[in-house]
Design a protein around this motif. Structure first.
Motif, PDB file in Angstrom:
ATOM      1  N   VAL A  12      22.258 -11.417 -49.963  1.00 36.13           N
ATOM      2  CA  VAL A  12      20.910 -11.847 -50.080  1.00 36.13           C
ATOM      3  C   VAL A  12      20.284 -12.784 -48.752  1.00 36.13           C
ATOM      4  N   LEU A  14      18.917 -15.446 -46.430  1.00 35.74           N
ATOM      5  CA  LEU A  14      18.678 -16.758 -46.814  1.00 35.74           C
ATOM      6  C   LEU A  14      16.992 -16.995 -46.982  1.00 35.74           C
ATOM      7  N   LEU A  17      15.919 -16.875 -50.503  1.00 35.62           N
ATOM      8  CA  LEU A  17      16.313 -17.928 -51.509  1.00 35.62           C
ATOM      9  C   LEU A  17      15.379 -19.134 -51.106  1.00 35.62           C
ATOM     10  N   VAL A  38      23.704 -14.466 -47.388  1.00 41.15           N
ATOM     11  CA  VAL A  38      24.511 -15.210 -48.280  1.00 41.15           C
ATOM     12  C   VAL A  38      25.228 -14.046 -49.213  1.00 41.15           C
ATOM     13  N   TRP A  40      27.758 -14.908 -51.387  1.00 38.46           N
ATOM     14  CA  TRP A  40      28.216 -15.452 -52.563  1.00 38.46           C
ATOM     15  C   TRP A  40      27.900 -17.001 -52.727  1.00 38.46           C
ATOM     16  N   VAL A  41      28.124 -17.948 -54.009  1.00 35.46           N
ATOM     17  CA  VAL A  41      27.819 -19.346 -53.805  1.00 35.46           C
ATOM     18  C   VAL A  41      28.987 -19.873 -54.258  1.00 35.46           C
ATOM     19  N   GLU A  57      29.817 -17.618 -47.641  1.00 36.93           N
ATOM     20  CA  GLU A  57      29.377 -18.576 -48.772  1.00 36.93           C
ATOM     21  C   GLU A  57      28.197 -19.500 -48.581  1.00 36.93           C
ATOM     22  N   LEU A  58      27.393 -19.708 -49.621  1.00 38.16           N
ATOM     23  CA  LEU A  58      26.394 -20.898 -49.537  1.00 38.16           C
ATOM     24  C   LEU A  58      27.243 -22.003 -50.213  1.00 38.16           C
ATOM     25  N   VAL A 134      20.812 -16.741 -56.683  1.00 37.95           N
ATOM     26  CA  VAL A 134      21.306 -15.841 -55.976  1.00 37.95           C
ATOM     27  C   VAL A 134      22.078 -14.450 -56.529  1.00 37.95           C
ATOM     28  N   TRP A 135      22.501 -14.720 -57.834  1.00 35.21           N
ATOM     29  CA  TRP A 135      22.916 -13.421 -58.384  1.00 35.21           C
ATOM     30  C   TRP A 135      21.730 -12.594 -58.904  1.00 35.21           C
TER      31      TRP A 135
END
Length: 494
Positions: A12, A14, A17, A38, A40-41, A57-58, A134-135
Motif C-alpha cells: 500500500v 503511504l 493511507l 507499507v 503490513w501493520v 511494516e507500519l 491498510v488491509w
C-alpha cells in the motif's frame, strides 16, 4: 536496511493511507511519502521492536515504552528509531492518546535524522482502524492487480492469433509493462523488438542476461535457469528462456516491476515458445505418417484416422491488409484454430480442422472462409467451398463466412444429368478458367462490379471485360434473371 520479506499481496502506498480522511493521519517527519510503501501493520510497545519486525511494516506505538527520563538530552529516541530502521520498518505511527498529548519533539528529530516517516495518529483514530484501512487498501490493490493480469493474458492471447503474431505479442507485452520487449534468436541476435528502447548500456546488459538463460551446448554443462533478472540505471531487466532448448529468449526492460509483471511476462514467454518452437510428439509423427502414405498413393480416407476423428472442415484465411502471411503467422493461426494441419500458400492460409473445432467467431486480423463438414474423400470439394466462401467474405467485407449447404431445387436433378447439362451449356467459357471463375463470382455477388473486383483482386474494368466476353461466347443476355439462374445452376456442377 534489509530487504523486507514481501508478501504476495501488493503493498500500500503511504500516500494512499495519508489520503484517508477517516483516519486523519499527518506526517511529521521523514522523507516524502510518495516513495514509501507499507506491506503490513504491527503494533508494539517494546523499547526495542527489532526482534519482532520482518521489514516493510507500519509500526504503531502509543509511547508506553518511553521512560520519563527520556528527553532531548538522551539517546533513547535515537536508539529506538535506529533499531526500527535497521529492521526495515517502513514508517512509524505515533498515537497521541492516551499516554502522550503530543508527539515528543525528540522523536520527531530522530525520525528526521534517520529518514523514517513519522505519522501522527489522532486520538479519534484507533490502531485497529489503521490496520483495517491498510488491509482494505491491500485488497483493492490485489483485485486491481488480478484484473490487470487477466486483461493482459487475454490481450496477449489475441495478439498471438494475429497474422503477425510474434511482433504483436511483443508490442502488447511492451505496452502492458511500459517498457521494451525483445526476442533473441538462438545465435543471440535480436529478431524482433517493440516498445521504448533502452540505452546502449541497458541493451547490452539485457543481451548478456539472455545468455544466462540460453541452454548450454556442451555435454555435462549445468542446466541454465528458465529466467533471470537484473537492474541497471533504474531499469528492471528480465530474460526468459523459450521452448524446449531451441535457444530463443525473451528479454524485457521496464522502468518498474510490480507483483503481476512476472506473470504477464511468463504468459508472453509461453505464447512465444509455441510460436517459435517445434512440436515433437506422437501426434506430429502420426501427421508425418499420414502425409507419406498419401504421397505414396493411399486414399485420404484410409489415413484420416491418423489425423484424428472427423468430419472435417477446410478453413481458408487471408490476413487483413497487404502482404502474405509468413510461416510463423500461419502456425499461429493453426494454433488458434486448434489444428497443426496448416498450409501457407501465397496470400492464403489453408487449415484442415476437425468439424467440432470449426471457428464460431472471427479472428482479429483475418478474413475466414469455411467449408461445410465433410468426410476425408470430399476434402478437395471442401477446399473449393472454403475458397468461394473466402472470396464472398472479402467482397462483402465480412470477417467470417461459411459455405451454406442446404436442400435446393437443383438437388432434384440427378447429378449426372446436371453435370452433362452444365458442360454443354458452359462449354464456350470453360476453356478459359479466368472467365469461368469471374462469371461464378459475379453471379454470386448479384452482378456487382466492385465487389467482384475485390473478391478476385482485379480491376473493375477487367471484370466488365470478362463478363462481356462471357455474354458474347454464350450468346445470351446476362441481364436476364432467368439466364443468370440457369447459369448459376450450371456453374455449381462443374
Amino acid at each position: 536496511m534489509p530487504d523486507p520479506a514481501v508478501p504476495p499481496t501488493p503493498p500500500v502506498p503511504l500516500t494512499a493511507l495519508l489520503a484517508r480522511e477517516d483516519l486523519g493521519l499527518r506526517q511529521l517527519a521523514g522523507p516524502p511519502a510518495e516513495g514509501v510503501v507499507v506491506h503490513w501493520v504491527h503494533t508494539s510497545e517494546m523499547a526495542d521492536p527489532y526482534p519482532y519486525l520482518l521489514g516493510g511494516e507500519l509500526l504503531l506505538s502509543a509511547g508506553v515504552h518511553i521512560p520519563e527520563a527520556a528527553g532531548p538530552g538522551t539517546s533513547y529516541f535515537d536508539d529506538y528509531v535506529s533499531r526500527i530502521v535497521a529492521a526495515g520498518g517502513a514508517a512509524l505511527g505515533f498515537g497521541v492518546a492516551p499516554v502522550h498529548d503530543t508527539v515528543p519533539e525528540a522523536l520527531v528529530a530522530a525520525c528526521a535524522s534517520h529518514g523514517l516517516p513519522l505519522l501522527e495518529v489522532p486520538p479519534r483514530t484507533t490502531f485497529s482502524g489503521v490496520a483495517r484501512a491498510v488491509w482494505q487498501l491491500m485488497a483493492r490493490a490485489r483485485l486491481a492487480e488480478l484484473r490487470r493480469v487477466t486483461e493482459a493474458q487475454q490481450s496477449l492471447a489475441t495478439a498471438a492469433s494475429r497474422p503477425d503474431p510474434v511482433p504483436s505479442v511483443l508490442r502488447q507485452l511492451a505496452q502492458r509493462l511500459g517498457g521494451w520487449a525483445v526476442l533473441y534468436g538462438p545465435e543471440g541476435t535480436e529478431i524482433a523488438g517493440a516498445g521504448r528502447e533502452p540505452g546502449d548500456e541497458a541493451r547490452a546488459a539485457l543481451t548478456r542476461l539472455a545468455q544466462v538463460v540460453r541452454p548450454a551446448d556442451g555435454p555435462g554443462e549445468r542446466p541454465a535457469p528458465s529466467s533471470a533478472t537484473d537492474s541497471l540505471g533504474g531499469l528492471h531487466l528480465a530474460a526468459y528462456s523459450l521452448g524446449a532448448g531451441h535457444g530463443f529468449v525473451l528479454g524485457v526492460a521496464a522502468p518498474q516491476r510490480t507483483a503481476g509483471d512476472h506473470t504477464v511476462a511468463s504468459v508472453a514467454a509461453v505464447l512465444l515458445s509455441l510460436l517459435t518452437g517445434e512440436q515433437q510428439s506422437g501426434t506430429g509423427a502420426a501427421r508425418s505418417s499420414a502425409l507419406v502414405r498419401m504421397l505414396l498413393g493411399v486414399p485420404p480416407e484410409e489415413v484420416a484416422a491418423l489425423l484424428g476423428d472427423g468430419p472435417w472442415v477446410v478453413v481458408r484465411a487471408r490476413p487483413d491488409g497487404d502482404g502474405a502471411p509468413d510461416p510463423v503467422a500461419a502456425s499461429a493461426l493453426g494454433a488458434a484454430l486448434g489444428s497443426a494441419l496448416v498450409d501457407p500458400a501465397g496470400e492464403v492460409v489453408r487449415v484442415l480442422v476437425p468439424a467440432d473445432r470449426a471457428p464460431a467467431d472471427p479472428l482479429p486480423g483475418w478474413t475466414l472462409g469455411i467449408s461445410s463438414a465433410v468426410e476425408p474423400e470430399d476434402w478437395p470439394a471442401a477446399d473449393t467451398q472454403a475458397a468461394r466462401a473466402l472470396a464472398r467474405a472479402r467482397a462483402t467485407r465480412a470477417p467470417l463466412l461459411r459455405h451454406g449447404a442446404r436442400p435446393a431445387f437443383g438437388d432434384l436433378v440427378p447429378p449426372g444429368e446436371a453435370a452433362a447439362h452444365a458442360r454443354a451449356l458452359l462449354a464456350p467459357v470453360t476453356a478459359h478458367p479466368a472467365l469461368t471463375e469471374t462469371l461464378r463470382t459475379w453471379l454470386s455477388l448479384h452482378g456487382s462490379w466492385d465487389r467482384t473486383a475485390v473478391a478476385l483482386s482485379v480491376h473493375r474494368n477487367t471484370v466488365r471485360q470478362r463478363i462481356a466476353r462471357c455474354a458474347a461466347l454464350l450468346a445470351t443476355d446476362l441481364d436476364d434473371p432467368d439466364v443468370r439462374m440457369e447459369l448459376w445452376f450450371a456453374l455449381r456442377h462443374i
